[in-house]
Structures are given as structure tokens and as C-alpha cells.
Design a protein around this motif. Structure first.
Motif, PDB file in Angstrom:
ATOM      1  N   ALA A  13     -15.967   5.362 -23.618  1.00 47.47           N
ATOM      2  CA  ALA A  13     -17.318   5.802 -23.948  1.00 47.47           C
ATOM      3  C   ALA A  13     -17.395   6.141 -25.420  1.00 47.47           C
ATOM      4  CB  ALA A  13     -17.693   7.013 -23.102  1.00 47.47           C
ATOM      5  N   GLU A  14     -18.510   5.782 -26.015  1.00 46.49           N
ATOM      6  CA  GLU A  14     -18.734   6.080 -27.433  1.00 46.49           C
ATOM      7  C   GLU A  14     -18.602   7.575 -27.689  1.00 46.49           C
ATOM      8  OE1 GLU A  14     -22.615   5.018 -28.804  1.00 46.49           O
ATOM      9  OE2 GLU A  14     -21.951   4.757 -30.864  1.00 46.49           O
ATOM     10  N   ARG A  37      -5.852  -4.685 -35.188  1.00 47.26           N
ATOM     11  CA  ARG A  37      -6.981  -5.007 -34.334  1.00 47.26           C
ATOM     12  C   ARG A  37      -7.729  -6.182 -34.913  1.00 47.26           C
ATOM     13  NH1 ARG A  37     -11.371  -0.060 -35.081  1.00 47.26           N
ATOM     14  NH2 ARG A  37     -12.114  -0.632 -37.185  1.00 47.26           N
ATOM     15  N   GLN A  38      -8.446  -6.887 -34.039  1.00 48.02           N
ATOM     16  CA  GLN A  38      -9.216  -8.036 -34.460  1.00 48.02           C
ATOM     17  C   GLN A  38     -10.598  -7.945 -33.827  1.00 48.02           C
ATOM     18  OE1 GLN A  38      -7.576 -11.922 -33.541  1.00 48.02           O
ATOM     19  NE2 GLN A  38      -8.649 -12.838 -35.270  1.00 48.02           N
ATOM     20  N   ILE A  39     -11.550  -7.681 -34.690  1.00 47.06           N
ATOM     21  CA  ILE A  39     -12.938  -7.673 -34.261  1.00 47.06           C
ATOM     22  C   ILE A  39     -13.383  -9.126 -34.171  1.00 47.06           C
ATOM     23  CG2 ILE A  39     -15.276  -6.967 -34.938  1.00 47.06           C
ATOM     24  CD1 ILE A  39     -13.915  -4.510 -36.296  1.00 47.06           C
ATOM     25  N   PRO A  76      -9.664   8.631 -32.381  1.00 46.14           N
ATOM     26  CA  PRO A  76     -10.134   9.960 -31.940  1.00 46.14           C
ATOM     27  C   PRO A  76     -11.588  10.009 -31.499  1.00 46.14           C
ATOM     28  CG  PRO A  76      -9.720   9.920 -34.306  1.00 46.14           C
ATOM     29  CD  PRO A  76      -9.200   8.637 -33.766  1.00 46.14           C
ATOM     30  N   HIS A  77     -12.449   9.286 -32.141  1.00 44.43           N
ATOM     31  CA  HIS A  77     -13.872   9.288 -31.787  1.00 44.43           C
ATOM     32  C   HIS A  77     -14.378   7.849 -31.840  1.00 44.43           C
ATOM     33  CE1 HIS A  77     -13.768  13.642 -32.226  1.00 44.43           C
ATOM     34  NE2 HIS A  77     -13.226  13.476 -33.423  1.00 44.43           N
ATOM     35  N   ALA A  78     -14.219   7.139 -30.750  1.00 45.60           N
ATOM     36  CA  ALA A  78     -14.531   5.713 -30.749  1.00 45.60           C
ATOM     37  C   ALA A  78     -16.019   5.464 -30.998  1.00 45.60           C
ATOM     38  CB  ALA A  78     -14.117   5.091 -29.421  1.00 45.60           C
ATOM     39  N   THR A  79     -16.289   4.436 -31.776  1.00 40.93           N
ATOM     40  CA  THR A  79     -17.661   3.988 -32.008  1.00 40.93           C
ATOM     41  C   THR A  79     -17.796   2.555 -31.526  1.00 40.93           C
ATOM     42  OG1 THR A  79     -17.311   3.025 -34.197  1.00 40.93           O
ATOM     43  CG2 THR A  79     -17.685   5.405 -34.109  1.00 40.93           C
ATOM     44  N   LEU A  80     -19.028   2.086 -31.471  1.00 41.15           N
ATOM     45  CA  LEU A  80     -19.260   0.714 -31.007  1.00 41.15           C
ATOM     46  C   LEU A  80     -18.532  -0.282 -31.904  1.00 41.15           C
ATOM     47  CD1 LEU A  80     -23.072   0.905 -30.116  1.00 41.15           C
ATOM     48  CD2 LEU A  80     -21.101   1.169 -28.593  1.00 41.15           C
ATOM     49  N   ARG A  81     -18.365   0.069 -33.182  1.00 45.28           N
ATOM     50  CA  ARG A  81     -17.679  -0.829 -34.124  1.00 45.28           C
ATOM     51  C   ARG A  81     -16.185  -0.939 -33.852  1.00 45.28           C
ATOM     52  NH1 ARG A  81     -21.123   1.808 -37.814  1.00 45.28           N
ATOM     53  NH2 ARG A  81     -19.429   3.229 -38.365  1.00 45.28           N
ATOM     54  N   ASP A  82     -15.662  -0.075 -32.988  1.00 42.16           N
ATOM     55  CA  ASP A  82     -14.247  -0.156 -32.635  1.00 42.16           C
ATOM     56  C   ASP A  82     -13.985  -1.152 -31.513  1.00 42.16           C
ATOM     57  OD1 ASP A  82     -14.038   3.387 -33.188  1.00 42.16           O
ATOM     58  OD2 ASP A  82     -13.328   1.775 -34.512  1.00 42.16           O
ATOM     59  N   LEU A 109     -10.556  -3.757 -26.127  1.00 46.66           N
ATOM     60  CA  LEU A 109     -11.209  -2.457 -25.964  1.00 46.66           C
ATOM     61  C   LEU A 109     -12.712  -2.640 -26.086  1.00 46.66           C
ATOM     62  CD1 LEU A 109     -11.078   0.675 -25.744  1.00 46.66           C
ATOM     63  CD2 LEU A 109     -11.096   0.697 -28.256  1.00 46.66           C
ATOM     64  N   GLN A 110     -13.430  -2.225 -25.065  1.00 46.71           N
ATOM     65  CA  GLN A 110     -14.883  -2.265 -25.082  1.00 46.71           C
ATOM     66  C   GLN A 110     -15.390  -0.825 -25.159  1.00 46.71           C
ATOM     67  OE1 GLN A 110     -16.911  -5.262 -24.699  1.00 46.71           O
ATOM     68  NE2 GLN A 110     -18.476  -3.862 -25.430  1.00 46.71           N
ATOM     69  N   VAL A 111     -16.036  -0.492 -26.269  1.00 42.50           N
ATOM     70  CA  VAL A 111     -16.636   0.835 -26.403  1.00 42.50           C
ATOM     71  C   VAL A 111     -18.085   0.740 -25.959  1.00 42.50           C
ATOM     72  CG1 VAL A 111     -17.180   2.730 -27.966  1.00 42.50           C
ATOM     73  CG2 VAL A 111     -15.094   1.376 -28.307  1.00 42.50           C
ATOM     74  N   LYS A 112     -18.446   1.598 -25.013  1.00 39.45           N
ATOM     75  CA  LYS A 112     -19.779   1.510 -24.422  1.00 39.45           C
ATOM     76  C   LYS A 112     -20.617   2.716 -24.810  1.00 39.45           C
ATOM     77  CE  LYS A 112     -18.256  -1.353 -20.602  1.00 39.45           C
ATOM     78  NZ  LYS A 112     -18.228  -1.573 -19.142  1.00 39.45           N
ATOM     79  N   PRO A 113     -21.934   2.491 -24.983  1.00 38.65           N
ATOM     80  CA  PRO A 113     -22.812   3.603 -25.381  1.00 38.65           C
ATOM     81  C   PRO A 113     -22.909   4.664 -24.298  1.00 38.65           C
ATOM     82  CG  PRO A 113     -23.950   1.471 -25.543  1.00 38.65           C
ATOM     83  CD  PRO A 113     -22.634   1.219 -24.881  1.00 38.65           C
TER      84      PRO A 113
END
Lengths: 113, 115
Positions: A13-14, A37-39, A76-82, A109-113
């Protein structure tokens, strides 16, 4: 170089911490643990590396177990850009093959809102 | 400047064409690398240059010909490629190769399509 095992995918979770595990039970004493990591559609990006001690930089923390057979990358604080594929790599420093990065399948890794 | 640049971003070529990929860095790094990445697969190392000399060739077919004209520039010459060579070609650099725990800096890649 030692082989690594990572989960295929994880959700986070974001705003929460993302903890990505990596198993490297055959690691040798002179092998470093690297994380990249690879975006999507971009080149891999270096995150952090360590040998024995835990490491922290502006992007992440790396926790290596005392026996060095596993490690955890913490955002530590995942964002959607992660949202990205995260690669855990172990490699030797100081041999004629030093510098070779052998990428495994990584964890998506999927960071979700 | 911690950037590795690659040109072109996209390339479409026929099987009889000759083309080149270019990679450049101005970080003073003395090791440069070519990787190939197929869709949904991890990057695979192709070549390593250290101090402008070829150090590692991972048994890459001769239709791929690398060149390192100086410490800042790395080329990959392509000739008589096959459709299965279509992939993302990544360039990377690091301060040294062979000693120390140096991280590699990657460029954005060239998306190659062989028709």
C-alpha cells in the motif's frame, strides 16, 4: 556467484513500508548483496549494496541476516513511483570476473493507492 | 553528471542492414557494459570493456560487434541480425571492473526491432 531466490510478485500500500526478501543461502564470505530495480521500459537503477552489516541510504535500507543467507530490502514509505521489478544479486568483489551482474527473475512490486 | 546516454532510443532494421548503437558516459568510468533484455526477462550480459579493452564476451554471435573508441564511448555494431535479436539493448558503466564493489549505472536502453 551465488544464486538468489525472490518472490515473483508483491503488493504494497502506498505510504507503507515495502519489505522485499531475498534468499541467498549459498553466499560466500566475499560476495556482496546488491539490489537494483527496473521501472517499466527504463534501464535498471542501482539501489544499495552490502557485505555483512546493515546499510541505509536515501533510497532504502538493506538488512542482512547474521548468517548472510538472506536479506531484506526495505523501502520505508513506498510511493506509486516505486512500482518496479526489484533484483537481488550477489556477486564477488576482487576476482577476474568481478563486475558481472547476473540478474535473476526479480520481484515485481506493485504499489497500490 | 551520473548519466549514461544511449542513442537511438528506438531502431527498426532489416536483416540485411548494418546499424550501430551508441553509448556515452562522462563520469570518468573505466568499465563499460552491453546487456540484452528480451521482453519480460532479466537483462543478460553480452560484453564488458575495461580500460577500452574487451574483457568479457559472453559467447555473443559475431553479428554483434562491440567497439570502445575511447573511455567515454561504447558502440555496438549490428549486421545481419535475426528477428529473435529484437530486444532492449542496455549500456552500463562503472568506475572499474575487476576489483571492488562498484555499482553499475545503466542507460535507458535502445529498443531494437529486426524485421
Amino acid at each position: 556467484d551465488a544464486k538468489t531466490t525472490q518472490p515473483t510478485s508483491m503488493d504494497c500500500a502506498e505510504g507503507r513500508a515495502a519489505n522485499l526478501p531475498c534468499n541467498h543461502s549459498t553466499i560466500s564470505g566475499n560476495e556482496y548483496v546488491y539490489w537494483y530495480r527496473q521501472i517499466h521500459s527504463q534501464g535498471p537503477q542501482y539501489i544499495i549494496h552490502g557485505l555483512k552489516n546493515n546499510e541505509t541510504n536515501e533510497m532504502a535500507s538493506l538488512i542482512i541476516t547474521e548468517d548472510r543467507k538472506s536479506s531484506t530490502l526495505i523501502l520505508p514509505h513506498a510511493t506509486l513511483r516505486d512500482t518496479a521489478v526489484y533484483y537481488c544479486i550477489v556477486r564477488v568483489a576482487g576476482s577476474s570476473n568481478t563486475g558481472k551482474l547476473i540478474f535473476g527473475q526479480g520481484t515485481t512490486l506493485q504499489v497500490k493507492p | 553528471d551520473t548519466e549514461v546516454t544511449q542513442t537511438p532510443k528506438h531502431l527498426v532494421m532489416g536483416m540485411t542492414n548494418k546499424k550501430s548503437l551508441k553509448c556515452e558516459q562522462h563520469m570518468g568510468h573505466r568499465a563499460m557494459y552491453w546487456y540484452k533484455q528480451k521482453a519480460k526477462k532479466p537483462p543478460e550480459l553480452m560484453f564488458v570493456y575495461s580500460y577500452e579493452k574487451l574483457s568479457i564476451n559472453e559467447s555473443v554471435p559475431s553479428r554483434f560487434s562491440p567497439e570502445c573508441p575511447n573511455s567515454s564511448l561504447l558502440n555496438l555494431h549490428l549486421h545481419a541480425l535475426q528477428p529473435e535479436d529484437s530486444a532492449l539493448y542496455l549500456c552500463a558503466s562503472s568506475p572499474r571492473f575487476g576489483q571492488g564493489a562498484y555499482e553499475q549505472y545503466f542507460g535507458p536502453g535502445t529498443r531494437l526491432t529486426v524485421t
